[in-house]
Design an enzyme around this catalytic site. Structure first.
Site, PDB file in Angstrom:
ATOM      1  N   GLU A   1     -11.765   7.413  46.913  1.00 55.11           N
ATOM      2  CA  GLU A   1     -10.560   8.047  46.362  1.00 55.11           C
ATOM      3  C   GLU A   1     -10.258   7.486  44.975  1.00 55.11           C
ATOM      4  OE1 GLU A   1      -8.119   7.222  49.792  1.00 55.11           O
ATOM      5  OE2 GLU A   1      -9.362   8.595  50.956  1.00 55.11           O
TER       6      GLU A   1
ATOM      7  N   GLU B   1     -19.003   4.583  53.291  1.00 55.80           N
ATOM      8  CA  GLU B   1     -18.053   5.640  53.668  1.00 55.80           C
ATOM      9  C   GLU B   1     -18.522   6.972  53.088  1.00 55.80           C
ATOM     10  OE1 GLU B   1     -13.925   3.737  54.578  1.00 55.80           O
ATOM     11  OE2 GLU B   1     -14.001   4.383  52.491  1.00 55.80           O
TER      12      GLU B   1
ATOM     13  N   SER C   1     -13.419   8.799  59.484  1.00 52.17           N
ATOM     14  CA  SER C   1     -13.022   9.382  60.773  1.00 52.17           C
ATOM     15  C   SER C   1     -13.465   8.537  61.965  1.00 52.17           C
ATOM     16  CB  SER C   1     -13.528  10.830  60.902  1.00 52.17           C
ATOM     17  OG  SER C   1     -12.929  11.636  59.903  1.00 52.17           O
TER      18      SER C   1
ATOM     19  N   GLY D   1     -11.199  11.271  56.486  1.00 52.91           N
ATOM     20  CA  GLY D   1     -10.011  12.067  56.747  1.00 52.91           C
ATOM     21  C   GLY D   1     -10.305  13.488  57.186  1.00 52.91           C
TER      22      GLY D   1
ATOM     23  N   GLY E   1      -9.171   4.326  58.151  1.00 52.38           N
ATOM     24  CA  GLY E   1      -8.029   4.900  57.443  1.00 52.38           C
ATOM     25  C   GLY E   1      -6.939   5.320  58.418  1.00 52.38           C
ATOM     26  N   GLY E   2      -6.904   6.603  58.738  1.00 52.95           N
ATOM     27  CA  GLY E   2      -5.840   7.169  59.561  1.00 52.95           C
ATOM     28  C   GLY E   2      -5.566   6.405  60.851  1.00 52.95           C
TER      29      GLY E   2
ATOM     30  N   ASN F   1      -7.415   0.354  56.254  1.00 55.40           N
ATOM     31  CA  ASN F   1      -7.018   0.723  54.895  1.00 55.40           C
ATOM     32  C   ASN F   1      -5.825   1.656  55.039  1.00 55.40           C
ATOM     33  OD1 ASN F   1      -6.722   1.715  52.319  1.00 55.40           O
ATOM     34  ND2 ASN F   1      -8.683   2.806  52.275  1.00 55.40           N
ATOM     35  N   TRP F   2      -4.660   1.122  54.753  1.00 55.88           N
ATOM     36  CA  TRP F   2      -3.439   1.913  54.947  1.00 55.88           C
ATOM     37  C   TRP F   2      -3.286   3.026  53.903  1.00 55.88           C
ATOM     38  CZ3 TRP F   2       1.103  -2.039  56.225  1.00 55.88           C
ATOM     39  CH2 TRP F   2       0.797  -2.693  57.431  1.00 55.88           C
ATOM     40  N   LYS F   3      -4.039   2.928  52.812  1.00 55.74           N
ATOM     41  CA  LYS F   3      -3.922   3.900  51.708  1.00 55.74           C
ATOM     42  C   LYS F   3      -2.461   3.958  51.234  1.00 55.74           C
ATOM     43  CE  LYS F   3      -8.048   6.180  53.368  1.00 55.74           C
ATOM     44  NZ  LYS F   3      -8.875   7.390  53.435  1.00 55.74           N
TER      45      LYS F   3
ATOM     46  N   HIS G   1     -13.287   2.289  46.469  1.00 55.45           N
ATOM     47  CA  HIS G   1     -13.043   3.363  47.433  1.00 55.45           C
ATOM     48  C   HIS G   1     -13.290   4.717  46.759  1.00 55.45           C
ATOM     49  CE1 HIS G   1     -11.214   5.988  50.349  1.00 55.45           C
ATOM     50  NE2 HIS G   1     -11.334   4.997  51.218  1.00 55.45           N
TER      51      HIS G   1
HETATM   52  P1  13P Z   1     -10.269   7.875  57.717  1.00 53.69           P
HETATM   53  O1  13P Z   1     -10.531   6.820  58.773  1.00 53.69           O
HETATM   54  O2  13P Z   1      -8.876   8.368  57.705  1.00 53.69           O
HETATM   55  O3  13P Z   1     -11.309   8.942  57.735  1.00 53.69           O
HETATM   56  O4  13P Z   1     -10.444   7.101  56.307  1.00 53.69           O
HETATM   57  C1  13P Z   1     -11.547   6.297  56.104  1.00 53.69           C
HETATM   58  C2  13P Z   1     -11.339   5.535  54.845  1.00 53.69           C
HETATM   59  O5  13P Z   1     -11.326   6.091  53.766  1.00 53.69           O
HETATM   60  C3  13P Z   1     -11.134   4.086  54.950  1.00 53.69           C
HETATM   61  O6  13P Z   1     -11.200   3.467  53.711  1.00 53.69           O
END
Ligand code: 13P
Length: 251
Positions: A98, A167, A213, A173, A234-235, A9-11, A96
């Site tokens: 967020e 999640e 994470s 994050g 994510g990251g 997930n590149w966000k 998600h």
């Molecule tokens: P991180 O891997 O950066 O913690 O993010 C997870 C995430 O929200 C994937 O959708």
């Protein structure tokens, strides 16, 4: 049997040129060293039409990070599920944390989005998970059960196309990963909810990804759990070395 999946997930990261370069680099890395699981990259809308033709669709699926809860029309700034599908994308992340937290996405709105995604042959990667206070109050099970209402109005056939992603918000994050035991416990609970609703066979065929994470250093022990079928990353999806390190946890 269910698939193992590592999805990125590149966000809201990478401009168009950077995104194309990342997709190309990943495509090359996975062409040289074939993955042992399904791999998906979910990108900002703007990247989709450029990224789908440059990745080998037999190895890398492409998805959006959201879609509209309306079919079409006067919804300025929105992007419909049909538009996403028309780029060649096959997946869409929905629910998600967020989007739930910052854009007010409710169980009802997400139910509409899931239905529209499926009507346009997109596979939803449907996210659920509790915030820290809920975990500290030991309310995680009831939180995820309530969130599942968005997908529990589907027919068994449609539900079979949904990928779930657990999640925990406190792990996203933050560098604070759920322990393998915490992940296994709640993934097993989520699968039991699916079994209760649609029967054991549907539950056994549902992929439940862990997100929060996830890194090359912890992916293997997370994915080794019987009810953890991969990750939503994510990251660590923003660099090929890290993302491939997580993909390689299935080797
Ligand atoms: P991180 O891997 O950066 O913690 O993010 C997870 C995430 O929200 C994937 O959708």
């Amino acid at each position: 049997m269910r698939k193992n999946i590592v999805a990125g997930n590149w966000k809201m990261n990478k401009n168009l040129q950077e995104g194309i370069a990342l997709a190309k680099e990943l495509n090359e890395a996975l062409a040289a060293d074939k993955p042992n699981c399904d791999v998906v990259i979910c990108t900002p809308f703007i990247h989709l039409a450029s990224v789908t033709p440059i990745v080998d669709s037999a190895v890398i699926g492409v998805g959006a990070e959201n879609c509209a809860d309306k079919v079409s029309g006067a919804y300025t700034g929105e992007v419909s599920a049909e538009m996403v599908a028309s780029t060649g994308a096959q997946y869409v992340i929905l629910g998600h944390s967020e989007r739930r937290a910052y854009y007010g996405e409710t169980v009802e709105i997400l139910e509409e989005k899931v239905k529209l995604a499926l009507a346009n042959n997109l596979k939803p990667i449907f996210c659920i998970g509790e915030v820290l206070e809920e975990r500290e109050a030991n309310k995680q099970n009831e939180v995820v059960a309530a969130q599942m209402a968005s997908v529990f109005s589907l027919s068994a056939e449609d539900f079979g196309k949904v990928i779930l992603a657990y999640e925990p918000v406190w792990a996203i994050g933050t560098g604070k990963t759920a322990t393998p035991e915490q992940a296994q416990e709640i993934h097993a609970y989520i699968r039991s909810l699916v079994a209760e609703k649609y029967g054991q066979e549907v539950a056994d065929n549902t992929s439940i990804l862990y997100g929060g994470s996830c890194k090359p250093s912890n992916a293997k022990e997370l994915f080794a759990n019987p009810d953890v079928d991969g990750g939503l990353i994510g990251g660590a999806a923003l660099q090929v070395a890290d993302f491939k390190g997580i993909i390689d946890a299935f080797k």
